[in-house]
Write a protein that holds these residues in place. Structure first.
Motif, mmCIF file in Angstrom:
data_model
loop_
_atom_site.group_PDB
_atom_site.id
_atom_site.type_symbol
_atom_site.label_atom_id
_atom_site.label_comp_id
_atom_site.label_asym_id
_atom_site.label_seq_id
_atom_site.Cartn_x
_atom_site.Cartn_y
_atom_site.Cartn_z
ATOM 1 N N THR A 51 0.854 -1.176 0.000
ATOM 2 C CA THR A 51 0.000 0.000 0.000
ATOM 3 C C THR A 51 0.893 1.231 0.000
ATOM 4 O O THR A 51 2.009 1.191 0.520
ATOM 5 C CB THR A 51 -0.888 0.006 1.259
ATOM 6 N N ASP A 52 0.409 2.306 -0.575
ATOM 7 C CA ASP A 52 1.171 3.551 -0.548
ATOM 8 C C ASP A 52 1.151 4.137 0.862
ATOM 9 O O ASP A 52 0.103 4.548 1.363
ATOM 10 C CB ASP A 52 0.579 4.560 -1.532
ATOM 11 N N VAL A 53 2.306 4.151 1.497
ATOM 12 C CA VAL A 53 2.418 4.726 2.833
ATOM 13 C C VAL A 53 2.138 6.224 2.750
ATOM 14 O O VAL A 53 2.650 6.919 1.879
ATOM 15 C CB VAL A 53 3.820 4.463 3.416
ATOM 16 N N GLY A 54 1.309 6.708 3.658
ATOM 17 C CA GLY A 54 1.003 8.131 3.711
ATOM 18 C C GLY A 54 -0.187 8.557 2.883
ATOM 19 O O GLY A 54 -0.611 9.705 2.970
ATOM 20 N N GLN A 55 -0.746 7.669 2.091
ATOM 21 C CA GLN A 55 -1.902 8.025 1.266
ATOM 22 C C GLN A 55 -3.176 7.936 2.097
ATOM 23 O O GLN A 55 -3.431 6.939 2.755
ATOM 24 C CB GLN A 55 -2.016 7.107 0.057
ATOM 25 N N SER A 56 -3.975 8.979 2.071
ATOM 26 C CA SER A 56 -5.212 9.010 2.843
ATOM 27 C C SER A 56 -6.316 8.250 2.114
ATOM 28 O O SER A 56 -6.464 8.363 0.900
ATOM 29 C CB SER A 56 -5.656 10.459 3.090
ATOM 30 N N VAL A 57 -7.093 7.495 2.894
ATOM 31 C CA VAL A 57 -8.158 6.644 2.354
ATOM 32 C C VAL A 57 -9.411 6.880 3.196
ATOM 33 O O VAL A 57 -9.319 7.077 4.416
ATOM 34 C CB VAL A 57 -7.735 5.159 2.422
ATOM 35 N N PRO A 58 -10.594 6.848 2.591
ATOM 36 C CA PRO A 58 -11.821 6.979 3.394
ATOM 37 C C PRO A 58 -11.893 5.943 4.502
ATOM 38 O O PRO A 58 -11.606 4.760 4.291
ATOM 39 C CB PRO A 58 -12.932 6.772 2.354
ATOM 40 N N ILE A 59 -12.271 6.365 5.677
ATOM 41 C CA ILE A 59 -12.341 5.492 6.845
ATOM 42 C C ILE A 59 -13.222 4.268 6.618
ATOM 43 O O ILE A 59 -12.843 3.143 6.984
ATOM 44 C CB ILE A 59 -12.815 6.302 8.075
ATOM 45 N N PRO A 60 -14.420 4.402 6.009
ATOM 46 C CA PRO A 60 -15.290 3.230 5.865
ATOM 47 C C PRO A 60 -14.737 2.131 4.971
ATOM 48 O O PRO A 60 -15.259 1.019 4.973
ATOM 49 C CB PRO A 60 -16.577 3.823 5.270
ATOM 50 N N TRP A 61 -13.703 2.420 4.198
ATOM 51 C CA TRP A 61 -13.133 1.410 3.310
ATOM 52 C C TRP A 61 -12.236 0.427 4.046
ATOM 53 O O TRP A 61 -11.796 -0.564 3.462
ATOM 54 C CB TRP A 61 -12.302 2.067 2.207
ATOM 55 N N THR A 62 -11.914 0.677 5.314
ATOM 56 C CA THR A 62 -10.846 -0.047 5.995
ATOM 57 C C THR A 62 -11.326 -0.771 7.243
ATOM 58 O O THR A 62 -12.265 -0.337 7.917
ATOM 59 C CB THR A 62 -9.731 0.924 6.405
ATOM 60 N N ALA A 63 -10.636 -1.880 7.558
ATOM 61 C CA ALA A 63 -10.909 -2.584 8.815
ATOM 62 C C ALA A 63 -10.505 -1.711 9.996
ATOM 63 O O ALA A 63 -11.224 -1.614 10.999
ATOM 64 C CB ALA A 63 -10.151 -3.913 8.839
ATOM 65 N N SER A 64 -9.368 -1.054 9.886
ATOM 66 C CA SER A 64 -8.881 -0.193 10.972
ATOM 67 C C SER A 64 -9.844 0.934 11.282
ATOM 68 O O SER A 64 -9.966 1.358 12.435
ATOM 69 C CB SER A 64 -7.525 0.409 10.591
ATOM 70 N N GLY A 65 -10.516 1.443 10.245
ATOM 71 C CA GLY A 65 -11.420 2.565 10.447
ATOM 72 C C GLY A 65 -12.473 2.307 11.500
ATOM 73 O O GLY A 65 -12.849 3.202 12.258
ATOM 74 N N ARG A 66 -12.953 1.056 11.559
ATOM 75 C CA ARG A 66 -13.972 0.723 12.567
ATOM 76 C C ARG A 66 -13.446 0.879 13.991
ATOM 77 O O ARG A 66 -14.186 1.242 14.895
ATOM 78 C CB ARG A 66 -14.451 -0.718 12.380
ATOM 79 N N LEU A 67 -12.166 0.606 14.181
ATOM 80 C CA LEU A 67 -11.568 0.708 15.512
ATOM 81 C C LEU A 67 -11.153 2.143 15.842
ATOM 82 O O LEU A 67 -11.263 2.581 16.992
ATOM 83 C CB LEU A 67 -10.345 -0.203 15.586
ATOM 84 N N LEU A 68 -10.705 2.880 14.842
ATOM 85 C CA LEU A 68 -10.156 4.210 15.090
ATOM 86 C C LEU A 68 -11.220 5.248 15.434
ATOM 87 O O LEU A 68 -10.893 6.313 15.971
ATOM 88 C CB LEU A 68 -9.351 4.673 13.872
#
Length: 261
Positions: A135-152
Motif C-alpha cells: 500500500t502507498d504509505v502516507g496516502q489518505s483513504v476513506p475510513i469506511p473502506w478499511t478494517a482499521s477505520g472501525r476501531l479508530l
C-alpha cells in the motif's frame, strides 16, 4: 487599535491555514504542480496561493521540481519529520513490531492512524510471500473502506462518527454505497471484540485484520494490521490475530511516550 490587531492576527491565521492546505494537497496528489493549478484545485485565490508558495519556497518547505514553475514538498519537511521521529521511542518500537509480525506471519504488516478524518498507513513491512501486497504509505483513504477505520472511530458516539466522516466517503470503490448505519453496527462490533476482520472492499483478493493500539486515553490511537491473500487469511485467522494482539500489547501507550525528558 485592538480591532486592527485582531484583523491582522486573523489574516495571519487564515494564511497559515491556507499554507497547510497547500502542503496537504500536494501530499495527497503526490506530484509537482504549478501554483495556478494548486489554486484552481483547492478553490483559492491565485494571488494568495502565489504569495504563500513563494514564502514556502524561501523557507525550503517547497522546492521547484519538474520544470515550468512546478513545486513540490521540500527537503526541509524531511528534516522536520526526522527530528520528530528521533524524539520518540515509539517509531523504533513500531518498526520492530512490524518486523516481528511480517516474520511470524509472512504477511504484509501495517501500522495505521487517522489523518484528520481519513485513514492512512504510517508504516509498513511486506511479508516473505512471493505474492506480496503493498500500500502507498502516507496516502489518505476513506475510513469506511478499511478494517482499521472501525476501531479508530469507536471512541466516538454514533452521531459524532456520522458528523466526522464525510458523507461521500461512504461511497465504495466499486460505486456502491455503504449504509452509514451498517457501518455504525460494525464499529460497535469492533469495539466489543477489540478487533475487526473482513474481506477487503477495496479489492477482491485480500482479507484484512486490525487490532487497536490504545493510547493513554484508553481508546485506539492507532492500529496494527495484516493484509493477506483472502483464502490464507481465513485459514490462519486465529494465528494471525494472536500475533497482532501480542504485538499491539507491546506498543500500548507508545505513541505518547517520549524518548527522554
Amino acid at each position: 487599535m485592538d480591532a486592527v490587531q485582531d484583523e491582522a492576527a486573523g489574516k495571519r491565521a487564515r494564511g497559515l491555514d491556507r499554507a497547510f492546505e497547500i502542503l496537504d494537497f500536494l501530499r495527497q496528489k503526490r506530484q509537482a504542480l504549478k501554483p495556478n493549478e494548486i489554486a484552481a484545485q483547492i478553490g483559492a485565490p491565485r494571488s494568495s496561493v502565489y504569495e504563500l508558495v513563494n514564502l514556502l519556497l524561501q523557507n525550503g518547505i517547497l522546492e521547484f521540481t519538474g520544470g515550468e514553475g512546478r513545486v513540490y514538498l521540500g527537503r526541509k519537511l524531511y528534516f522536520l519529520g526526522a527530528a520528530y521521529e528521533n524524539h520518540f521511542d515509539f517509531t523504533r518500537e513500531c518498526e520492530a513490531a512490524l518486523e516481528q509480525l511480517a516474520n511470524e506471519t509472512r504477511e504484509t504488516a501495517q501500522f495505521c492512524m487517522l489523518d484528520g478524518n481519513r485513514y492512512t498507513v504510517v508504516r509498513m513491512r511486506e511479508g516473505a510471500r512471493p505474492f506480496r501486497i503493498s500500500t502507498d504509505v502516507g496516502q489518505s483513504v476513506p475510513i469506511p473502506w478499511t478494517a482499521s477505520g472501525r476501531l479508530l472511530v469507536a471512541h466516538l458516539s454514533d452521531q459524532e462518527i456520522l458528523n466526522f466522516i464525510p458523507a461521500q466517503d461512504f461511497r465504495l470503490p466499486n460505486g456502491d454505497w455503504l449504509d452509514p448505519q451498517n457501518f455504525i453496527v460494525e464499529v460497535r462490533q469492533a469495539e466489543r471484540e477489540g478487533l475487526f476482520t473482513f474481506n477487503s472492499i477495496v479489492d477482491s483478493f485480500t482479507h484484512c485484520f486490525a487490532v487497536p493500539v490504545r493510547g493513554e486515553e484508553g481508546y485506539a490511537a492507532a492500529t496494527l494490521c495484516l493484509v493477506t491473500p483472502r483464502d490464507d487469511g481465513i485459514a490462519n485467522r486465529d494465528h494471525y490475530l494472536h500475533c497482532l494482539k501480542k504485538a499491539a500489547a507491546g506498543l500500548e501507550h507508545a505513541p505518547a511516550r517520549s524518548k527522554r525528558g
